[in-house]
Write an enzyme that holds these catalytic residues in place. Structure first.
Site, PDB file in Angstrom:
ATOM      1  N   LYS A 624     -41.660  36.538 -34.851  1.00  0.00           N
ATOM      2  CA  LYS A 624     -41.052  38.046 -36.012  1.00  0.00           C
ATOM      3  C   LYS A 624     -39.836  37.944 -35.371  1.00  0.00           C
ATOM      4  CE  LYS A 624     -43.512  40.918 -34.104  1.00  0.00           C
ATOM      5  NZ  LYS A 624     -44.360  42.288 -34.612  1.00  0.00           N
ATOM      6  N   THR A 735     -45.009  44.802 -40.919  1.00  0.00           N
ATOM      7  CA  THR A 735     -46.325  44.573 -42.011  1.00  0.00           C
ATOM      8  C   THR A 735     -46.988  43.030 -40.875  1.00  0.00           C
ATOM      9  OG1 THR A 735     -44.655  42.705 -42.661  1.00  0.00           O
ATOM     10  CG2 THR A 735     -45.485  45.140 -43.855  1.00  0.00           C
TER      11      THR A 735
END
Length: 893
Positions: A624, A735
């Site tokens: 991420k 997500t």
């Protein structure tokens, strides 16, 4: 000013001096006092005749004298799907579009020819979809997002069209494997992280669910940047993704809008709220359309991206005078607005560039939406009945004063009616609880660059505060707290507040996040505007991309359990997997599918980093955006602790340890020094650990460079555990956690964001939670700030290894240690570190019990229906946008 007028040319008023964005309104001594007459940029032969005739001719583009039946049949009947027709199309593009012969064709041109062949089919459906929506007067949703991280399109389009096998056969006939051709496509550099990927999932779900919807964004020439790792450091280089032809965009030079900057205002004598905005700094925003294929439907969505162009002709006078830079200065000044996503704003020039970039996006989008609405012939008061605009975070918030400007100044609508139209049209999604991430613009800067909008914002704020004062009299501190204008030095425009005031609905993106913003960021707005305005819409991910495309082996097992492929558009059918959890053969094939994905990732790691890893090890993944609150630093400190413990073991003890591969990936913002130091530390640890012969395959550390959607499609299906370890209360939703669990991975995470709801759905036996809770965070921060306790012994041991120079020059990393020991440890690494290590022990104990682990994996996937972006979009459609699905009818596709 430049605008396509339907007569085959653009009209432009061109001052001899090139527009200077940094010095608006300053006259050039070399420019004659009298400006030349309007010049015209010719785009057709007929327009050239008119221009040469002195502009008096009435030539218009010719329209058909009749409708041709064959043309209409082609438009309304699908191109044949047989292999022969497909092969003819691919070969035609190879020969005629790219000038290839059998001896000169390579995989790159095989990809381009196949992609253009697929695009032909998509554009046919795109035309029919929009024709039908226009014909019936369907209400559309317009999803405004500064990012769309769409990844690669070719394979996704083949799956949506149901033609993957046919194209594989055709490419095989001309000597290529489909997989090799797919790998020739570059990821579209139109986004960076979760915000852009969410937007891409949402436009996919709109298309697949038959909702009339478009995305709007910017067409970045170089993306944010391509990440290279040199000597362990992140180095940013341009992402030249548009160097080759992009089959998935369709240039629209006929859709171009003027966008002004700087200048001054002239008040309309007949209206106190109407002004004429005069400026010599005017650029053109030109549209590029990107079709979004719908799976299981003939509907095709659209993302309209804007590219900035100068509206000035090449200055031939300056060129001939030897001023070559001046001749192209206007072109360069315009083009940089859409060169790079999120230009570094550590300088004032960078901040101004970002502001102009955001306004270009908003102005072009609102002009386009209004132009489309006006073609309906309905009064402007009915705009909210045909258009719903969703603001994806604060970047598009300038759309609110821009719509007001268009209604007030261009359309002559009265203030009250314009404000009513605006607030019924816009809705706002908040994506953060971090104060530093709440976008603000200095009033002097906004007033200089967008003088009309600053005036409109002042008026919006005044009328809003007057209404609050009537509702809650004698509370001046409330007015200060809730004001759109922050009384700092200089004053700041709080964009989240403007979005809140100008929207009829405001939503968070996970249950805990929505609760937090109602209790903190928007607490006063809840009081004065009512709790009903503030709702939750938990994020979701597209099952087409994040299971069917990226994990074909597991997808086949799901289809077997469900009985067909209908689950791809209806994740509620995943529950059928629960009946397979005790099927020995099914469980074995489930495990094999995961191991195949791990082998594929191991090959990718070797190809991209040169590091050999074993697919038999536990794959521990954190991928991420690199940020302090996401706590990649805690992860690598945990790795150092593990390495320290392994080094202290006897060889026979070490041989009993579970083998683990720790995988990192993600970009740090170019100006974010601390995050870039974390990347350096990860790579320094990897260099030491991976070359330690005593450790061997017991522990490997990998940083995969240039994280992207395509890289994620390798990584996510291969994870055993994934780490989502943000400080409680700081992650709005996330997500990637949903994607990992949907692909059979298990979460190790904090009680934060969507982790909480995932745990509620899959069951706490299928997730490993650790760490403090959101309501405890401020007390811990207070204690750490004023008491500075000694670190946990395991954490201190990790610090000691760094400071002894185990991973290179210790001085490089001292600031990271100081941020924990002396800097207040804002993100509570020292608080959560002991429970983090205990969670890892629990993971290892569980993973050693293979049968129990497979059960966790299958049950997790079976219970992930809630986290489909289709569910999210349906909730937005019903509760925010008031739109219904509109399947395309009246055609044979």
């Amino acid at each position: 000013m430049s605008h396509y007028n339907g007569s085959g040319y653009f009209s432009s008023t061109i001052p001899l001096s090139t527009a200077k964005a940094t010095t608006p309104g300053v006259p050039d001594a070399n420019v004659p006092a009298t400006k030349p007459a309007a010049l015209k940029r010719v785009v057709s032969g007929n327009a050239l005749k008119e221009l040469l005739a002195g502009g008096h001719a009435s030539t218009q583009p010719k329209t058909p004298s009749k409708e041709d039946g064959e043309f209409r049949d082609y438009s309304h009947h699908e191109i044949a799907r047989d292999v022969a027709t497909i092969k003819n199309s691919v070969v035609m593009h190879l020969a005629a579009t790219f000038l290839r012969t059998p001896s000169s064709t390579d995989s790159a041109h095989a990809y381009l020819a196949s992609a253009f062949s697929v695009r032909d089919r998509l554009l046919q459906r795109w035309n029919l979809t929009n024709e039908y929506h226009d014909k019936i007067g369907a209400k559309r949703v317009y999803y405004m997002s500064l990012e769309f991280l769409i990844g690669r399109t070719f394979d996704n389009a083949l799956l949506a069209l149901g033609l993957r096998g046919e194209y594989a056969n055709v490419l095989g006939d001309v000597g290529f494997r489909l997989e090799d051709v797919i790998d020739e496509e570059r990821d579209a550099a139109l986004g960076n992280g979760g915000l852009g990927r969410l937007a891409a999932c949402y436009v996919d779900s709109m298309a697949c669910s038959n909702y009339p919807g478009w995305g709007y964004g910017l067409r970045y020439k170089y993306g944010m940047f391509q990440q290279q790792i040199i000597n362990g450091y992140q180095v940013e280089v341009p992402d030249c993704w548009l160097d080759s032809p992009n089959p998935w965009e369709f240039p629209r030079p006929d859709v171009t809008y003027p966008v002004k900057f700087y200048g001054h205002l002239v008040r309309d004598p007949d209206s106190s709220h109407r002004f004429k905005w005069e400026s010599d700094v005017v650029y053109d925003a030109m549209a590029f359309d990107v079709p979004v294929p719908g799976y299981g439907t003939t509907n095709v969505g659209n993302i309209r991206l804007w590219s900035c162009k100068t509206n000035s002709l090449f200055d031939l006078n300056k060129f001939n005078a030897g001023d070559y830079q001046g001749a192209t200065g206007g072109q360069v000044a315009a083009q940089i607005l859409t060169d790079v996503l999120y230009p570094n704003d550590n300088t004032n020039e960078g901040k101004e560039l970002r502001l102009r970039q955001e306004y270009l996006f908003c102005s072009a989008t609102l002009q386009d939406i209004l132009a489309r609405f006006k073609r309906s012939g309905r009064p402007l008061s009915e705009l909210p009945e045909l258009a719903a605009i969703q603001l994806n975070d604060t970047h598009p918030t300038l759309g609110i004063p821009e719509l007001m400007r268009l209604l007030l100044d261009e359309e002559g609508v009265a203030w009250d009616e314009a404000w009513d139209i605006t607030t019924r049209t816009f809705a706002f999604t908040n994506h953060t609880v971090l104060p530093e991430a709440m976008e603000k613009w200095p009033v002097p800067m906004l007033d200089k660059i967008l003088p009309r909008h600053m005036g409109i914002i002042y008026d919006i704020n005044l009328y809003f505060l007057q209404s609050v004062e009537k509702q809650v009299p004698d509370d001046r501190d409330l007015l200060r707290r809730i004001s759109i204008i922050e009384e700092s030095n200089p004053q700041q425009v709080r964009m989240a507040y403007l979005a809140c005031v100008g929207s009829h609905k405001v939503n968070g993106v996970a249950a805990i996040h929505s609760d937090i913003i109602k209790q903190s960021t928007f607490k006063d707005f809840v009081t004065v505007q009512g709790a009903d305005k503030f709702i939750n819409k938990t994020n979701g991910v597209s099952p087409r991309r994040w299971m069917n495309e990226c994990n074909p082996d597991m997808s086949r097992l799901i289809s077997e359990a469900v009985g067909d492929v209908s689950w791809i558009n209806d994740l509620s059918k995943l529950s059928a997997l629960e009946s397979c959890v005790d099927d020995t053969d099914f469980r074995a094939r489930w495990w094999d599918a995961k191991q195949k994905n791990k082998k594929r990732l191991a090959d990718y790691i070797l190809a991209t980093t040169g590091i050999h890893v074993s697919p038999d090890a536990l794959f521990d993944v954190q991928v991420k955006r690199i940020h302090e609150y996401k706590r990649q630093l805690m992860n690598i400190l945990g790795v150092i602790h593990r390495y320290h413990r392994l080094k202290e073991m006897a060889p026979e003890e070490r041989a009993k340890e579970l083998h683990r591969v720790v995988i990192f990936a993600g970009k740090a913002a170019a100006g974010y020094w601390v995050a870039k130091q974390v990347i350096k530390l990860i790579n320094a640890v990897a260099e030491t650990v991976n070359n330690d012969e005593e450790i061997g395959d017991v522990l490997k550390v990998v940083f995969i460079p240039d994280y992207s959607v395509s890289a994620a499609e390798y990584i996510i299906p291969a994870s055993d555990i994934s780490q989502h370890i943000s400080t409680a209360g700081t992650e709005a939703s996330g997500t990637s956690n949903m994607k990992f669990v949907l692909n059979g991975g298990i979460i190790l995470g904090t009680v934060d964001g969507a982790n909480i709801e995932i745990g509620e759905e899959v069951g706490e036996d299928q997730i490993f939670f650790f760490g403090c809770l959101a309501h405890e965070v401020e007390d811990f921060r207070h204690y750490l700030r004023f008491h500075q306790p000694k670190p946990d012994p395991a954490l201190q041991a990790a610090f000691d290894m760094i400071q002894r120079g185990t991973f290179g020059d210790a001085h490089i990393f001292q600031s990271l240690i100081d941020s924990i020991v002396r800097g207040g440890d804002v993100y509570l690494l020292s608080v959560d570190f002991p429970s983090y290590l205990e969670a890892h022990k629990a993971v290892e104990a569980s993973y050693r019990k293979r049968d129990a682990w497979v059960t966790k994996s299958i049950l997790s996937v079976a219970r992930m229906a809630k986290f489909s972006s289709d569910r999210s979009i349906q909730e937005y459609a019903e509760e925010v946008w008031n739109i219904e699905p509109v399947p395309v009818q009246g055609c044979s596709l």
